[in-house]
Scaffold this motif. Sequence first.
Motif, PDB file in Angstrom:
ATOM      1  N   PRO B  98       0.829  -1.217   0.000  1.00  0.00           N
ATOM      2  CA  PRO B  98       0.000   0.000   0.000  1.00  0.00           C
ATOM      3  C   PRO B  98       0.860   1.263   0.000  1.00  0.00           C
ATOM      4  O   PRO B  98       1.914   1.299   0.631  1.00  0.00           O
ATOM      5  N   ARG B  99       0.413   2.266  -0.740  1.00  0.00           N
ATOM      6  CA  ARG B  99       1.083   3.575  -0.703  1.00  0.00           C
ATOM      7  C   ARG B  99       0.316   4.434   0.286  1.00  0.00           C
ATOM      8  O   ARG B  99      -0.887   4.644   0.111  1.00  0.00           O
ATOM      9  N   ARG B 100       0.980   4.900   1.297  1.00  0.00           N
ATOM     10  CA  ARG B 100       0.288   5.717   2.299  1.00  0.00           C
ATOM     11  C   ARG B 100       1.108   6.953   2.588  1.00  0.00           C
ATOM     12  O   ARG B 100       2.344   6.931   2.552  1.00  0.00           O
ATOM     13  N   GLU B 101       0.397   8.048   2.877  1.00  0.00           N
ATOM     14  CA  GLU B 101       1.069   9.311   3.203  1.00  0.00           C
ATOM     15  C   GLU B 101       1.553   9.271   4.650  1.00  0.00           C
ATOM     16  O   GLU B 101       0.999   8.562   5.483  1.00  0.00           O
ATOM     17  N   GLY B 102       2.551  10.038   4.915  1.00  0.00           N
ATOM     18  CA  GLY B 102       3.003  10.219   6.296  1.00  0.00           C
ATOM     19  C   GLY B 102       3.648   8.995   6.915  1.00  0.00           C
ATOM     20  O   GLY B 102       3.675   8.860   8.140  1.00  0.00           O
ATOM     21  N   GLN B 103       4.142   8.119   6.062  1.00  0.00           N
ATOM     22  CA  GLN B 103       4.772   6.909   6.608  1.00  0.00           C
ATOM     23  C   GLN B 103       6.214   7.187   7.018  1.00  0.00           C
ATOM     24  O   GLN B 103       6.967   7.807   6.287  1.00  0.00           O
ATOM     25  N   ARG B 104       6.562   6.703   8.168  1.00  0.00           N
ATOM     26  CA  ARG B 104       7.964   6.722   8.594  1.00  0.00           C
ATOM     27  C   ARG B 104       8.386   5.288   8.906  1.00  0.00           C
ATOM     28  O   ARG B 104       7.554   4.485   9.329  1.00  0.00           O
ATOM     29  N   GLU B 117      22.743 -12.606   7.893  1.00  0.00           N
ATOM     30  CA  GLU B 117      21.327 -12.481   8.210  1.00  0.00           C
ATOM     31  C   GLU B 117      21.201 -12.149   9.700  1.00  0.00           C
ATOM     32  O   GLU B 117      22.015 -12.615  10.505  1.00  0.00           O
ATOM     33  N   PRO B 118      20.201 -11.350  10.070  1.00  0.00           N
ATOM     34  CA  PRO B 118      20.119 -10.955  11.477  1.00  0.00           C
ATOM     35  C   PRO B 118      19.770 -12.117  12.408  1.00  0.00           C
ATOM     36  O   PRO B 118      19.048 -13.035  12.016  1.00  0.00           O
ATOM     37  N   ILE B 119      20.277 -12.034  13.609  1.00  0.00           N
ATOM     38  CA  ILE B 119      19.835 -12.964  14.653  1.00  0.00           C
ATOM     39  C   ILE B 119      18.439 -12.523  15.099  1.00  0.00           C
ATOM     40  O   ILE B 119      17.513 -13.316  15.175  1.00  0.00           O
ATOM     41  N   VAL B 120      18.325 -11.250  15.380  1.00  0.00           N
ATOM     42  CA  VAL B 120      17.027 -10.630  15.664  1.00  0.00           C
ATOM     43  C   VAL B 120      16.999  -9.305  14.903  1.00  0.00           C
ATOM     44  O   VAL B 120      18.014  -8.614  14.811  1.00  0.00           O
ATOM     45  N   ALA B 121      15.839  -8.976  14.352  1.00  0.00           N
ATOM     46  CA  ALA B 121      15.692  -7.691  13.669  1.00  0.00           C
ATOM     47  C   ALA B 121      14.288  -7.167  13.900  1.00  0.00           C
ATOM     48  O   ALA B 121      13.347  -7.949  14.083  1.00  0.00           O
ATOM     49  N   ALA B 122      14.172  -5.849  13.930  1.00  0.00           N
ATOM     50  CA  ALA B 122      12.862  -5.212  14.068  1.00  0.00           C
ATOM     51  C   ALA B 122      12.690  -4.207  12.940  1.00  0.00           C
ATOM     52  O   ALA B 122      13.624  -3.479  12.606  1.00  0.00           O
ATOM     53  N   VAL B 123      11.502  -4.222  12.356  1.00  0.00           N
ATOM     54  CA  VAL B 123      11.166  -3.237  11.321  1.00  0.00           C
ATOM     55  C   VAL B 123       9.878  -2.551  11.763  1.00  0.00           C
ATOM     56  O   VAL B 123       8.885  -3.222  12.062  1.00  0.00           O
ATOM     57  N   ALA B 124       9.924  -1.232  11.813  1.00  0.00           N
ATOM     58  CA  ALA B 124       8.749  -0.465  12.247  1.00  0.00           C
ATOM     59  C   ALA B 124       8.308   0.464  11.133  1.00  0.00           C
ATOM     60  O   ALA B 124       9.133   1.104  10.486  1.00  0.00           O
ATOM     61  N   VAL B 125       7.001   0.517  10.903  1.00  0.00           N
ATOM     62  CA  VAL B 125       6.416   1.499   9.989  1.00  0.00           C
ATOM     63  C   VAL B 125       5.288   2.186  10.742  1.00  0.00           C
ATOM     64  O   VAL B 125       4.396   1.521  11.279  1.00  0.00           O
ATOM     65  N   VAL B 126       5.365   3.490  10.796  1.00  0.00           N
ATOM     66  CA  VAL B 126       4.383   4.265  11.556  1.00  0.00           C
ATOM     67  C   VAL B 126       3.766   5.303  10.633  1.00  0.00           C
ATOM     68  O   VAL B 126       4.493   5.966   9.881  1.00  0.00           O
ATOM     69  N   GLU B 127       2.431   5.442  10.680  1.00  0.00           N
ATOM     70  CA  GLU B 127       1.745   6.478   9.892  1.00  0.00           C
ATOM     71  C   GLU B 127       1.241   7.546  10.842  1.00  0.00           C
ATOM     72  O   GLU B 127       0.510   7.243  11.798  1.00  0.00           O
ATOM     73  N   LEU B 128       1.631   8.765  10.556  1.00  0.00           N
ATOM     74  CA  LEU B 128       1.288   9.874  11.439  1.00  0.00           C
ATOM     75  C   LEU B 128       0.399  10.881  10.725  1.00  0.00           C
ATOM     76  O   LEU B 128       0.551  11.121   9.530  1.00  0.00           O
ATOM     77  N   ALA B 129      -0.496  11.442  11.452  1.00  0.00           N
ATOM     78  CA  ALA B 129      -1.301  12.569  10.949  1.00  0.00           C
ATOM     79  C   ALA B 129      -1.462  13.541  12.101  1.00  0.00           C
ATOM     80  O   ALA B 129      -1.939  13.147  13.182  1.00  0.00           O
ATOM     81  N   GLU B 130      -1.041  14.770  11.882  1.00  0.00           N
ATOM     82  CA  GLU B 130      -1.101  15.817  12.906  1.00  0.00           C
ATOM     83  C   GLU B 130      -0.475  15.357  14.215  1.00  0.00           C
ATOM     84  O   GLU B 130      -1.029  15.551  15.311  1.00  0.00           O
TER      85      GLU B 130
END
Lengths: 620, 212
Positions: B98-104, B117-130
């Motif tokens: 999905p294409r979303r605005e305000g994604q970090r 390859e990672p032993i442990v890895a975290a990936v975060a995607v956060v969508e912010l508005a105001e």
Amino acid sequence: MNGKLIELTVNGVQRTLEDRGSLLDTLRGAGYFGVKFGCGSGDCGACTVLLDGQPLHSCQVHAADAAGRAVTTIEGLADGERLHPLQQAFIEAGGLQCGYCTPAQILTAKALLDRNPDPSEAEIRQAMSGVLCRCTGYVKIVQAVQRAAALMRGENGGPPPLPQVITPPEMAPLAVVGQPKPKVDGAKLVTGRPAYTDDIRLDGMLYGALLTSPHAHARIRRINASRARALPGVHAVLTWQDIPRVKYCSGGQSYPQPPPFDQVVLDNKVRHVGDRVAVVAAETPEIARQALALIEVDYEVLEPVLDAEAAMADGAPVIHDEVDTHGIHDAARNIVHHIDVAAGDAAMWERADYIFERTYRTAQQQQAQIEPHVCITWWDADGRLVVRTSTQVPFHVRRILAPLVGLPVRRIRVVKPRIGGGFGGKQELVLEDLCAHLTLATGRPVRMHYSRRQEFTSARSRHPQIMRYKVGVTKDMEVVAMQLDLIGDTGAYGTHGLTVQMVGGQKALSLYNAPYSRFVCDVVYTTKPPPGAFRGYGAVQCFFGLETVMAEIADEMGWDVVEFKRKNWVRQGEELRIAKALGEGREGISWRATCAPARCCWCWMAWSTSWKGPGCCPPC
Amino acid sequence: METPNKYWQIDAASSLQALLDDAACPPLLGGVLGGLPWQTRNEKTVAALLRAPRTAPLWTAALLALGAEVVLEDDTVTPLASPGQGKGQSTPVALRLPRREGQRWGIARVARTPADEPIVAAVAVVELAEGMVQAARLALAGAWPEPARLAQAAAQLVGGPLDAASIAATAAAIEAEVEPEGDWLGSAAYRRAMASVLARRALEACLKEGEG
């Protein structure tokens, strides 16, 4: 091999090749030996070729998927005798050592420069990250790519960035020695000419395969190879019942080899996962693998011992309970060798204001040279057994092999082509005896090689060690006494166990050369793959412990660690007391080791190997 | 590569290198793909990695955090809620992001070497508005047998600001949610602890991205 043919373009030439499964096997089967086998799992990158200009692991691509496409191997880069700028730059920059990964490095770099003629260092490193090199350390490879890129852009690449040679300041400049020079065999390696053990195919050559133990410790109650022998295309299956029981030690060391001779070619007991069970010679690798699966083995599984300290404990399973191995210090406690040597006056402990005691452990580590162990054996026209093998010790291989195959050394010719990395892992008889026995059994040339998995389970590694350091220092930063209690885990067999630990103790107790030093060592069997020689040969582990304890002492005392070390490190001209006591050179003749009561080290070795020896100790 | 407005659709037969070469490839995915050897990017297809998510755990975690969906042979679309998508069911023909605005986004990993390859890895995607979190997706590799998305911990972020306090609370909740299995690379306890640490770092990267 499936009998199918595929059509593809190789280096601009339309070819019809026999499909041998992977693109790697298909290309090598057609004589493109510049494509190297390293792992078979797409991890090392040595098999890289360009498919329609894109680099990929040829071991991961089905040959059929390359049909109708254009393949570029290293053999296709040079224009006759004129090298490609990348090939030239790799020679000029010293971007290769063993040369085994070099074709893959160059092809990957070519694909990069075709996409991006002016890559940054980061872009080069990222693009080249799929090809592992265990020799050069990558700096020279990056420089080679940068130089080639500059030349290909039409720029002046400047003077070749050959490796710098650092010579002692007092040494007068010489024409060759001490001067950076391009490798004399560089052109051979950058063009992928057949330089390595596996880069030949002999008429009538059979393929050997090794069945290994799935158990860490077991006795073979029954082994039935009749179904394997009946498989069409199988020419020989050998088990412990088919080979004379000749005791030997596989470690490639100067004669007389330190005992114990605790190995036989094939045994009815296995002592580690990956230990030898049976060997097969067949028309194709596929048939050989099928035959291995048809060998029925009934194991009596025994308790494993995976920790060196546990192996020495009362009641631990006895790993070498056979009656025909001599020279084990205490077989019931799995202690192969015990050393207790001191140099200087033990009263030096009294001078110490502080005594520090620390324990360190190091783990087993594999050499991971990119070229696996590989061996080809055949009879030559003069009735000599030729052993073409990827080894670091051809003369030791010949001497050790002779009694195992029942031939005098004059009838064995060991050929050591260029090796694709060894790092000590090839300082050993590893596959040669098995391969030779298959040639003896079939009369045919036989090729054997280890898979990457077998490199980890059936080849050699670095000894895990437990080091207990006791260091006496004065308040004036002087190290006056040092003791190292070392436990060296030699796995299932002795091989280099004694000498590696002795080097460890000698180096560790010489660097700061305390007035009094003592080395107490147990070399211990466990049911793990046996370690062997590895860069540094015991010094690496013990130096890790030594430098750590020195740093911890400095830290605890509030001393500058460099000043502390500088004050104590060995000086030019100083006698290395512990080395002398351990028997370095002739002085060792008089050393009385506790490994065999009332017998000096040399006489003990002589007794164990039927060598005449110095004769200074009472007879056994 | 199809690039409709609402999502970026990837043909499952595409090689990973083709994705990386596509200008529309999201930076998060590009960064993950760039970490793979070039040879591997040329050999592997999207479909192959969907079938074997353990072979490239960071890639799978990135897809989960991006909210990827799988288009199946029968035109149905299903969220890539759990890896192993495509195993024993209709064949995936495409992947949608999905294409979303305000994604970090943010990534944090621990591995034996930078190229491993990672032993442990975290990936975060956060969508912010105001300044308020509208949606948050947090995926971990090495905290379950296969990469997976955290449902509960990430939900805590939604509706509030993304700040040090909310990140700390989310990270603290993660240890209770993960079910790692120990192996020679790291014990279960190590993986559990690192899951929390790395999730915090990934979320802090999202916060920093906004500040930058």
